[in-house]
Design an enzyme around this catalytic site. Structure first.
Site, PDB file in Angstrom:
ATOM      1  CB  SER A   9      -0.915  -0.064   1.232  1.00 55.27           C
ATOM      2  OG  SER A   9      -1.885  -1.161   1.246  1.00 55.27           O
ATOM      3  CB  THR A  10       2.997   2.937   2.004  1.00 57.35           C
ATOM      4  OG1 THR A  10       3.568   2.065   2.963  1.00 57.35           O
ATOM      5  CG2 THR A  10       1.475   3.295   2.708  1.00 57.35           C
TER       6      THR A  10
END
Length: 196
Positions: A9-10
């Site tokens: 996600s990041t």
């Protein structure tokens, strides 16, 4: 052909665990990206991965939640796979979409993953509400004290200095200086931006 897809996600997260599992599963090609799963528009590699699939290909993922963030999203991906004659497989979950029972299991897992995300979001919001009731504001502590922020805003309003200059003078980023000025001079617009 086995085609892998890995996603975190990041930018701070690492796809190594997923990549190792996909290699072990025999993937000859792997698409990976660091993007939120909230919107398919931001997942460029997923679009490339799906476009590369042909009849007989197997899309391999570490977990079903790496490819879809909602049941609707999952069903759309399954429709795309079916249209080209490809299937999907998870290396950590018992999924096999070559039969109707496997498709049903994938849909159930997608619904469970969506429910879990919704419950996490509800708990997070409830925690923030409880913290506010106790007088604590969620989030990071402000980089500037109230006094420094007031001085920074006053200096900006006098003119002749940029956000960059204010940031250098007060030891913060230009963005922090700009947010301080917006909070003081455009509170309605600042709150609207925070909600977006």
């Amino acid at each position: 052909m086995m085609v892998g897809y890995a996603r975190v996600s990041t930018q701070d997260q690492d796809t190594a665990l997923q990549l190792d599992a996909l290699a072990k599963a025999g993937c000859s090609a792997v698409f990976q990206e660091k993007a939120s799963g909230a919107s398919r528009r931001g997942r460029v590699e997923l679009a490339r991965c799906l476009a590369s699939l042909q009849r007989g290909d197997v899309l391999v993922v570490y977990k079903i939640d790496r490819i879809a963030r909602s049941l609707f999203d999952l069903l759309e991906i399954l429709r795309q796979l079916e249209a080209v004659g490809a299937t999907i497989k998870s290396v950590t979950e018992p999924l096999d979409t070559t039969n109707s029972m496997g498709v049903f299991v994938v849909q159930i897992l997608g619904a469970v993953a969506q429910l879990e995300r919704s419950m996490i979001r509800e708990r997070s919001i409830a925690g923030q509400v409880a913290a506010r009731a106790r007088g604590r504001v969620p989030g990071r502590e402000r980089a500037l004290s109230r006094e420094d922020e007031a001085a920074l805003v006053a200096e900006y309003l006098r003119g002749g200095i940029t956000y960059q200059g204010l940031g250098l003078k007060y030891g913060v980023s230009p963005h922090v200086a700009k947010r301080a000025v917006y909070r003081a001079t455009k509170p309605a617009e600042y709150l609207r931006r925070q909600r977006c």
